[in-house]
Design a protein around this motif. Structure first.
Motif: not given
Length: 230
Positions: A39-54, A95-99
């Motif tokens: 949430l805070y990195l998105a709010g701060a404007g990080i240009g690309t965020i990747g999420l890894v969670d299965d 980007n999200y990676y459901p793994e």
């Protein structure tokens, strides 16, 4: 303008904001720690965020995993989290990676990002993250929680980079240990995850004292906090 309040800070400014927008950050685990980090990195404007969670959202998550809602029960966390981050900031790429992170996919996933942030909850994954980040020369922002306590460090970064193995050298012994208690106050990951997000912003922006070669700890029952050298 969306980022006016942080651009006013001399440590950020227009140049720093451009660095944030150009950065790519991978968050491994989007649960208690990963929620405030994302949430805070998105709010701060990080240009690309990747999420890894299965994992999928469960009712017991909602006490502390503030990215999710009751209507999302049994849905994949990574996809739900990506949708929430897009609704917070439509200007960024998520980007999200459901793994699950594994030896088979770690180099590919981590190699595509500038910084890796720890939102996971087990020793084996942390050793894998640390080893891969060190091999690829990627900063690894580590965080862990239990009950009312938490800790944060930054590995494979700085002039004398440390690794997770400097903190816990004996991998076999750590993996033999019984799993720590799952008991935790919802505010514990909120505090620790926010510190992790702060370290990411400092690394990208090149300001402040990064926790490279240091371990920050806190006990929320007493607000006792310490910084130790590794």
């Amino acid at each position: 303008m969306r980022y006016d309040r942080q651009i006013l800070l001399p440590e950020i400014g227009e140049e720093g904001q451009a660095k944030l927008q150009a950065a790519k950050v991978l968050i491994i685990g989007v649960g208690g720690l990963g929620s405030p980090i994302a949430l805070y990195l998105a709010g701060a404007g990080i240009g690309t965020i990747g999420l890894v969670d299965d994992d999928c959202v469960s009712i017991s998550n909602l006490q502390r995993q503030v990215l999710y809602a009751e209507k999302e029960l049994d849905q994949p966390k990574a996809a739900c989290a990506a949708e929430h981050l897009h609704s917070l900031n439509s200007e960024i790429t998520v980007n999200y990676y459901p793994e699950r992170l594994s030896k088979q996919n770690a180099r590919e996933l981590i190699g595509s990002y500038d910084i890796v942030v720890d939102g996971c909850d087990n020793f084996a994954t942390r050793y894998l993250i640390s080893d891969t980040c060190m091999a690829l020369n990627k900063p690894y922002v580590y965080g862990a929680i239990c009950g009312f306590e938490g800790q944060v460090s930054v590995f494979s970064h700085g002039s004398s980079p440390k690794t997770y193995r400097d903190l816990y050298p004996n991998e076999e012994e750590m993996l033999r240990m019984p799993p720590p208690s799952k008991g935790v106050m919802g505010v514990t990951p909120a505090v620790v995850g926010s510190i992790e997000a702060s370290e990411v912003l400092k690394i990208i922006g090149g300001f402040g004292d990064v926790l490279s070669g240091k371990l920050w700890t806190i006990d929320l029952r007493t607000l006792q906090s310490n910084i130790f050298s590794l």
